[in-house]
Each structure stands twice: as structure tokens, then as C-alpha cells.
Design a protein around this motif. Structure first.
Motif, short mmCIF file in Angstrom:
data_model
loop_
_atom_site.label_atom_id
_atom_site.label_comp_id
_atom_site.label_asym_id
_atom_site.label_seq_id
_atom_site.Cartn_x
_atom_site.Cartn_y
_atom_site.Cartn_z
N GLY A 207 23.97 103.52 -32.82
CA GLY A 207 25.29 104.13 -32.90
C GLY A 207 25.28 105.63 -32.74
N GLY A 208 24.10 106.19 -32.59
CA GLY A 208 23.98 107.62 -32.37
C GLY A 208 23.93 107.96 -30.90
N VAL A 209 23.42 109.16 -30.60
CA VAL A 209 23.39 109.62 -29.22
C VAL A 209 22.16 110.49 -29.02
CG1 VAL A 209 24.81 111.67 -29.70
CG2 VAL A 209 24.76 110.71 -27.38
N ASP A 210 21.56 110.35 -27.85
CA ASP A 210 20.45 111.21 -27.44
C ASP A 210 20.96 112.13 -26.34
OD1 ASP A 210 17.98 110.15 -28.89
OD2 ASP A 210 18.83 108.32 -28.03
N LEU A 211 20.77 113.43 -26.55
CA LEU A 211 21.27 114.41 -25.59
C LEU A 211 20.09 115.18 -25.01
CD1 LEU A 211 23.67 115.94 -24.27
CD2 LEU A 211 23.60 117.50 -26.24
N TYR A 212 19.98 115.15 -23.68
CA TYR A 212 18.98 115.90 -22.95
C TYR A 212 19.69 117.12 -22.37
CZ TYR A 212 16.41 111.60 -23.55
OH TYR A 212 15.78 110.52 -24.11
N ILE A 213 19.27 118.32 -22.80
CA ILE A 213 20.13 119.47 -22.62
C ILE A 213 19.33 120.75 -22.35
CG2 ILE A 213 20.16 119.87 -25.13
CD1 ILE A 213 23.11 120.49 -22.71
N ALA A 214 19.88 121.62 -21.52
CA ALA A 214 19.34 122.97 -21.34
C ALA A 214 20.02 123.87 -22.36
CB ALA A 214 19.62 123.47 -19.92
N THR A 215 19.27 124.35 -23.31
CA THR A 215 19.84 125.13 -24.40
C THR A 215 18.82 126.14 -24.90
OG1 THR A 215 20.91 124.98 -26.59
CG2 THR A 215 19.08 123.47 -26.17
N ASP A 221 22.57 123.53 -32.15
CA ASP A 221 23.41 122.66 -31.32
C ASP A 221 23.70 121.36 -32.07
OD1 ASP A 221 23.27 124.52 -29.31
OD2 ASP A 221 22.39 123.18 -27.81
N ARG A 222 22.64 120.73 -32.58
CA ARG A 222 22.82 119.47 -33.31
C ARG A 222 23.73 119.63 -34.52
NH1 ARG A 222 18.08 117.63 -37.08
NH2 ARG A 222 19.08 119.35 -38.21
N VAL A 236 22.04 112.28 -34.14
CA VAL A 236 22.27 113.14 -32.98
C VAL A 236 20.92 113.79 -32.65
CG1 VAL A 236 23.57 115.07 -32.03
CG2 VAL A 236 24.64 113.54 -33.70
N ARG A 237 20.29 113.31 -31.60
CA ARG A 237 18.94 113.74 -31.27
C ARG A 237 18.96 114.51 -29.95
NH1 ARG A 237 19.00 108.61 -33.58
NH2 ARG A 237 19.76 107.83 -31.56
N LEU A 238 18.38 115.70 -29.96
CA LEU A 238 18.38 116.55 -28.78
C LEU A 238 16.97 116.75 -28.26
CD1 LEU A 238 21.15 117.22 -30.20
CD2 LEU A 238 20.99 119.46 -29.11
N THR A 239 16.84 116.71 -26.95
CA THR A 239 15.57 116.96 -26.27
C THR A 239 15.81 118.03 -25.21
OG1 THR A 239 14.80 114.70 -26.61
CG2 THR A 239 13.73 115.97 -24.86
N LEU A 240 14.94 119.02 -25.18
CA LEU A 240 15.10 120.11 -24.22
C LEU A 240 14.79 119.63 -22.82
CD1 LEU A 240 15.68 123.23 -24.15
CD2 LEU A 240 13.20 123.50 -23.96
N THR A 526 14.43 117.72 -31.44
CA THR A 526 14.80 117.80 -32.85
C THR A 526 14.01 116.83 -33.72
OG1 THR A 526 16.66 116.32 -32.35
CG2 THR A 526 17.12 118.69 -32.47
N ALA A 527 12.95 116.21 -33.18
CA ALA A 527 12.10 115.33 -33.97
C ALA A 527 11.12 116.11 -34.83
CB ALA A 527 11.34 114.37 -33.06
#
Length: 758
Positions: A207-215, A221-222, A236-240, A526-527
Motif C-alpha cells: 500500500g506504499g510507494v517507491d519513488l525513484y527520484i533526482a533530488t 523529501d520523504r 514511502v521509500r525513495l531511491t536516488l 532511505t533504507a
């Protein structure tokens, strides 16, 4: 020396090479060496995958509808025409935001989507998802929004809405034998990164979301995203993903929450990529500034007092304006000893585009003004530009105007003398000059008859790391193990590689501390614990410190054995460490006193320019710089940072400005917003000093931002020297130079009074 490096491409939703993990195998290059960048070959050959290259089967495309008005009420939004179009899968407005409707870095004042009003041209109003980007764009254009335009506040001098006012008060003597005053202006500069905003949001089974993002700042952000999506942070998991430059503009959210909203609504991956024009509306810019300064000194050029009023246009929303105001105030008179100070720095809201972080972060604007004043003071006292600065230069043990004592090396006078001693470039022959070496190049209409040369100097002081009590830390996880019988190290942080070479530095530190050549720097995400933002020239200091500390903990568990023996005996060893620098404190809101900064860095520039005074064209012939970096970690990367910072300062001095009229951006393209190219950058002469800071890892001193400060006033001073014009605004435009009273031979500028002796 032969250097080799390999890269392991593995980011899940991409095809082709990506940012990580990046592995420097068998290089043996540690701290102090020019280790080759593991992403360098891929970037040079065009094979590197940036965020705009992200792809997943089944993904759809998101597009943002933006306001054409700088200020207006929203009376109605009709999404029906868009929903009727074939291929359109979803249209969302503020009513569809699943959680909190506002976000922001320091104050949550910016709506995810406009609710009942828009406050700047380009404000997001609605979202569309479709099976093709062109379909999404047509659908966004079909949405009918009824606006009621209202009068926009676009002149910050007329704004009554304050972001922050920070005074600095010191001493009570404001009379002097020599007094010079000046009014100065700095235009709105764009970060102008080459990779536009882009990201890919992927709904997850939990039910969450994985965001691959330039930041620049994964965890913040999270922390802004999760409340807006109505989700806990762990969902809410972000990967650069590959970042094509940042310079501060990626500290704020752009399309992150929009892509995630659409992905969660559709339960499908959603990709959003801004075009160049939309990028100008989709991120913050450098604050334009209006500044009035008064410097008082003795007849021999010793500063007695400085008064300064600094006004910064924060635009429609807060972003990081409070911190920018704090920097402008605390560093507002530069690296000079001044016993009496009255500074007022103020940031205000307007209906102009939002402004926030950009390389130099508030110190750039003030530097242009106070350095222009130092040149005026030198003239009034009959001293050289170097001598006036040497006589007032800070050193270790000096106090800033905030009362903070400089407790690390600050050899400014030495740096200025080193700069003065550098040979000047030889002037070109007066006849038959190569047109390519003249202002305007081969496209100009003269042959150098009206070209005059000028030399100017600039000094800048910049705070390193976050200031004013911000909990500034980074986390690193380091794992050592045997892979194929050979020792191998994996470094995992959330620190964003934005082109500055941080991945290379992390690997160098691991090799130095553990003596293991094979190092992989895992993809930032964000892990692992927060690493803070890739800004404030802080990552080598803070993330470098965290990697060093984690490596030391791993090495301790080797129990004195060589790495291969220890890992064979004890198995994989993993340690996680947080690193914090010494504490800082907020400035007193009434007096501006306080130890607000972690570390201070100095850079000095000399600029040599040729100016065609009839055509108003400028060519920078040479830039020379002296900078103290504490300790050089990677010589080649360091030189690149100084060159790059100098280039952005050149852009602000001569060409870069977002043109705004009545709140409307007039030049949102690289056709009309000009940035320096290889043809505009001159040869550079560098002298790099190493005076270690004992409080910093390896004694290093952040180096990426200071050159941006001092290059701008140095170039402006050189143009003044060539033309005799006062030139109180940057960027300097051709008409500022070419339009003067030719007949009488007089040249006078506006906004600066003559120096006077009391």
C-alpha cells in the motif's frame, strides 16, 4: 599513472547504466589522490542513465497543469473535457490529495495543488495521467479553470509580508573620516542544471510507494511526502536516480508528490519529466536582492563601521528563505574586522516565483555589495584594492559581526598577497588581433578599436554545513566481507551524488581507513539513516565523517589482523555510525549575536577582462583564485569544483537573469536565459592552500560554494576598471556599458555616492 574503474548498473526501474552501485575496483586510490570518478566514463560517452531515462513496463505519464497568472482566485475547475479524451486515465485536483494539503522545507505553506488561489505564475493546479506524454499534455490543456485575476505584489520593496527580519547589532560608533555609500542590486539567477526534474513513482504491494527520484535530500523529501500521501514514513521509500546537476534547486519538492498521488490512484507506475520551460517554473531560484551599504573608515583605510540594509525577494512561498536571510545577515559585511555594525537583512513574500537555495545561499548577494563597497573605499582612501582588503582582513582569532570567533586558520591576508603576486596575462597585440579573442568573437563589428582591459578583485566568506542550531548529521553503513576470496567493502549512505563527486570521495575514505581496494558505494536511498542534503558544501564533511567513523568501527573489529585474515576468521563485519559536527546556535533575533556557523571558508579571485565600450561586450580573459580547503581529498575533483563555482559566478556577473515583468517569467528557455559555455570560461590559475581544520574529518574544509561568491564581484570590478562606470547591478548588461555620455567624455553610474572625507 594509469587509473581504472568499473561500474555496476543496477537500479530497478531503469534500463542501461545508472548511478549505482558504483564500484572502484583495484584502483587503490585513497584520500589525497585524484581517484577516477566511477561514473565519469558513462557520463562522457552519454551512456549514463539520468532520472529522465527511467522506464518500467506498464508505466504511464503524468503532466502538471500550471497557472498562467501570478495572482488570482480560482473560481472553478472543470476536468470533464480532459477525462473524455482517449488515453487519459486520471485527473486530480486539490480535492484528491489523500493527506495533508500543504508542504514546505521550513514552513508548510505551499499547497500540493492550488486550492482557492494561485500565488505565482506556474503554480500547480491539476494533474493528468495518460498512456502517452503528448496525450497527457493535450488533456491538461483541455482542463477549464476559471480564474479571477487580482493585483500581484511583484516589487519586494512594497511587500508587507515578511518571511524573516534578522538584525545584527554591534558597537555604537557610526561616524568616520571617510564614508562611502552605495545601492546595489542582484538579479534572479536560475540554477540552470542540465537534467530537468524527473521521477518515477511505483505503487507497492504493502500500500506504499517507491519513488525513484533526482533530488538533493532523500529523507526530507520523504518526510514532506508521507503526510501529503496519508502514509506512514516507512511506506514511502525513495531511491536516488541519476541527477543532472542541482545547485540547491532540488532541495524543495517539485513533482515528487504529484507522481506518487497518480501512482497510488492508478496502482500503476507513473513517470513525470519536466521540459525545459516547465523546469523554470518547477523549482526555486536565487533570491534577487536590493541592498544599501554605508562604510566608514579612518583615513588610512581601517574600517570603523558598516551599515547595511539587505532586502531579499522570497517569492510566493517560504522554502529556505529564513536560512538564506540568516546567512545574508551574519556574513553581510564579509571577512573583515569591523567593530561597529548595523545590519538589517529582510526576506519578504511576493507573487514572483518562489526563491530558495542556490549555491552560495544568501552570502552571494551580500558579497557583491560589500566587495563593491571595498573597492569604493579603496578609491576614497587612495589605496589599492588589495591593500584595503589586507588592512581589514580577518584571521584566526578574529570575530565575525555576530560575535562568533574564527577558531580555525583564516589566512586571508596571505591569500590576497598570493593572488597579487600571480603574473597577469599579457595583453594581445593592438593590431591584427585574432577576433576570436575579442569581446563578441568573430560576430562583432569592430576590430578591437574600442576594447579596454580591466583588472578586479573579489573576496568571499561562506559558511560550511548547516547553521543556526540545525541538527546536522549523516549516517553511514559500512560492510566488509570476502567476495570471491578477496576483501570487499560496501558503503551505504543516503547522500545524494549530484555531480560533485561524492561517490568517489566515499570510496576513497573507505580505501584509506580499511586498506581494501575493492569498494562499492551502494545506491543512495532511505533504507539507511539520513545523510542530510547535498548542499552547504557539507557532504564531504558530514557524510565523509560518517563513512570514516563506520570504517574505523569495522577496522577495530579486525583486531589487528590484515583484512583478508580478519574477514576469513570473523565473517562479514558491518557497522553503522552517525556523525555530527559541533553544535551551532540560532542568531539572537534582536542583536544577531551567536555562534551560528560550523565552519567558514575563504576564496579570493582576480579577474582580467576586455570590454568593448562601444558594443557593451565583455570577455573574461583570465580568472585567478586562491582558496584554503583545509585538506585536499581529491585534487582533480577539487579543481573542478573551483572551476564550476567560478563559472556560476561569471554567469551572475555578466549574463544570467530570469527576466520578470508583472510576475510573468519572460525567458524560460536556454535560448533566452544565458549560461556560460566553454567559449565564455577563461583559463584559470589556481593556488590551493591546506590549513587543516582540527575539528573536521581529515582537516577538510568545504570547497564547492566559496568560488561562486568571489568571482562575481571580481568580474564586476574588472569591468568597472575597464570602463570607468560605477555599475551597481549584476548581471551587467551590454546597455549598462555602451550607453554613456560619450561627447563630454564623462562616465557616471547610478546608485553610488562619491567617497567623502569628513
Amino acid at each position: 599513472m594509469t587509473e581504472t574503474a568499473t561500474t555496476t548498473p543496477t537500479t530497478t526501474p531503469t534500463t542501461g547504466p545508472t548511478t549505482g552501485p558504483t564500484t572502484g575496483q583495484s584502483t587503490g586510490h585513497g584520500v589525497g589522490e585524484s581517484a577516477r570518478r566511477p561514473d565519469g566514463t558513462l557520463k562522457v560517452t552519454g551512456e549514463f542513465a539520468y532520472a529522465s531515462d527511467l522506464w518500467l513496463d506498464g508505466m504511464v505519464w503524468g503532466v502538471t497543469l500550471r497557472s498562467p497568472y501570478a495572482a488570482a482566485w480560482i473560481r472553478s475547475i472543470d476536468v470533464g473535457p480532459a477525462l473524455k479524451m482517449a488515453g487519459v486515465l486520471a485527473v486530480m485536483t486539490h480535492e484528491d490529495v489523500p493527506g495533508a494539503k500543504f508542504y514546505g522545507l521550513e514552513h508548510k505553506d505551499q499547497p500540493v495543488l492550488a486550492i482557492d488561489e494561485v500565488r505565482f505564475q506556474g503554480e500547480p493546479v491539476a494533474l493528468v495521467a495518460a498512456d502517452h506524454p503528448e496525450t497527457a499534455r493535450r488533456a491538461a490543456a483541455a482542463i477549464v479553470v476559471e480564474y479571477e485575476p487580482r493585483e500581484a505584489v511583484t516589487d519586494p520593496r512594497k511587500s508587507e509580508h515578511f518571511v524573516r527580519h534578522q538584525p545584527v547589532r554591534r558597537g555604537d560608533t557610526f561616524e568616520a573620516e571617510v564614508v562611502v555609500t552605495g545601492e546595489y542590486e542582484v538579479g534572479m539567477q536560475d540554477q540552470a542544471f542540465l537534467g530537468p526534474e524527473s521521477g518515477l513513482a511505483v505503487p507497492a504491494e504493502d500500500g506504499g510507494v517507491d519513488l525513484y527520484i533526482a533530488t538533493q535530500w532523500l529523507h526530507v523529501d520523504r518526510d514532506q511526502l508521507a503526510p501529503c500521501l496519508g502514509l506512514p514514513p516507512d511506506k514511502v521509500r525513495l531511491t536516488l536516480s541519476g541527477v543532472g546537476g542541482a545547485f540547491g534547486a532540488r532541495e524543495d519538492l517539485s513533482m515528487q508528490v504529484h507522481a506518487c498521488m497518480l501512482a497510488l490512484r492508478l496502482n500503476r507506475p507513473v513517470k513525470i519529466v519536466y521540459g525545459r520551460e516547465e523546469s523554470f517554473f518547477g523549482h526555486v531560484h536565487r533570491h534577487p536582492a536590493w541592498m544599501r551599504y554605508e562604510h566608514g573608515a579612518t583615513r588610512d583605510g581601517r574600517l570603523v563601521y558598516v551599515k547595511a540594509d539587505i532586502l531579499l525577494d522570497g517569492g510566493a512561498y517560504c522554502s529556505s528563505s529564513p536560512a538564506v536571510v540568516g546567512n545574508a545577515a551574519s556574513l553581510g559585511v564579509g571577512p573583515y574586522e569591523v567593530p561597529n555594525v548595523r545590519v538589517d537583512a529582510t526576506g519578504v513574500y511576493t507573487n514572483n516565483p518562489p526563491c530558495g537555495a542556490m549555491r552560495g545561499f544568501g552570502a552571494v548577494q551580500a558579497c557583491y555589495a560589500y566587495e563593491s563597497q571595498m573597492d569604493r573605499l579603496a578609491e576614497a582612501c587612495g589605496l589599492s584594492p588589495i591593500e584595503i582588503r589586507v588592512r581589514n582582513a580577518v584571521s584566526q582569532g578574529s570575530s565575525l559581526i555576530t560575535g562568533q570567533v574564527i577558531d580555525t586558520p583564516a589566512p586571508l591576508a596571505e591569500m590576497l598577497r598570493d593572488l597579487e603576486a600571480m603574473p597577469l596575462p599579457a595583453p594581445g597585440p593592438s593590431r591584427d588581433r585574432d577576433l576570436r579573442g575579442l569581446p563578441g568573437g568573430v560576430s562583432q563589428t569592430t576590430h578591437g578599436e574600442s576594447v579596454r582591459r580591466g583588472v578586479g578583485y573579489g573576496v568571499g566568506i561562506k559558511n560550511i554545513c548547516f547553521s543556526e542550531g540545525f541538527d546536522d548529521y549523516s549516517t553511514a553503513r559500512v560492510r566488509a566481507e570476502l567476495v570471491g576470496g578477496e576483501p570487499h567493502v560496501t558503503v551505504h549512505t543516503a547522500a545524494a551524488e549530484v555531480g560533485q563527486g561524492l561517490v568517489t570521495i566515499q570510496a576513497q575514505i573507505a580505501r584509506t581507513e580499511l586498506g581494501i581496494a575493492n569498494v562499492t558505494v551502494a545506491t543512495a536511498d532511505t533504507a539507511v539513516g539520513s545523510a542530510g542534503s547535498s548542499s552547504a558544501s557539507r557532504q564531504s564533511y558530514v557524510t565523509g565523517g560518517a563513512v570514516k567513523a563506520a570504517c574505523e568501527a569495522v577496522r577495530e573489529r579486525f583486531k589487528g589482523l590484515p583484512a583478508a585474515e580478519a574477514l576469513a576468521a570473523y565473517g562479514p563485519i558491518e557497522e553503522t555510525r552517525e556523525y555530527r559536527h559541533r553544535p551551532t546556535y540560532p542568531l539572537d533575533p534582536h542583536t544577531g549575536q551567536g555562534d551560528s556557523h560550523t565552519q567558514l571558508a575563504l576564496c579570493v579571485h582576480r579577474a582580467v577582462v576586455d570590454v568593448d565600450v562601444e558594443l557593451g561586450l565583455v570577455k573574461v580573459v583570465e580568472l585567478a583564485a586562491v582558496q584554503d580547503v583545509g585538506r585536499i581529498l581529491n585534487p582533480q575533483a577539487l579543481e573542478g569544483q573551483i572551476h564550476g563555482g567560478s563559472a556560476q559566478g561569471l554567469g551572475l556577473a555578466l549574463m544570467e537573469e530570469i527576466q520578470i515583468r508583472d510576475g510573468q517569467v519572460l525567458n524560460p528557455s536556454f535560448t533566452d536565459y544565458l549560461i556560460p559555455t566553454i567559449l565564455d570560461m577563461p583559463p584559470m590559475t589556481l593556488k590551493i592552500l591546506e590549513n587543516p581544520d582540527p575539528a573536521a574529518p581529515y582537516g577538510l574544509r568545504g570547497a564547492g560554494e566559496p568560488p561562486t561568491l568571489s568571482s562575481t564581484p571580481a568580474i564586476a570590478a574588472a569591468v568597472r576598471a575597464a570602463t570607468g562606470l560605477r555599475l551597481t547591478r549584476v548581471p551587467i548588461r551590454p546597455e549598462d556599458i555602451a550607453l554613456f555620455e560619450e561627447q563630454s567624455g564623462k562616465r557616471s553610474g547610478k546608485g553610488v555616492s562619491d567617497g567623502k572625507r569628513a
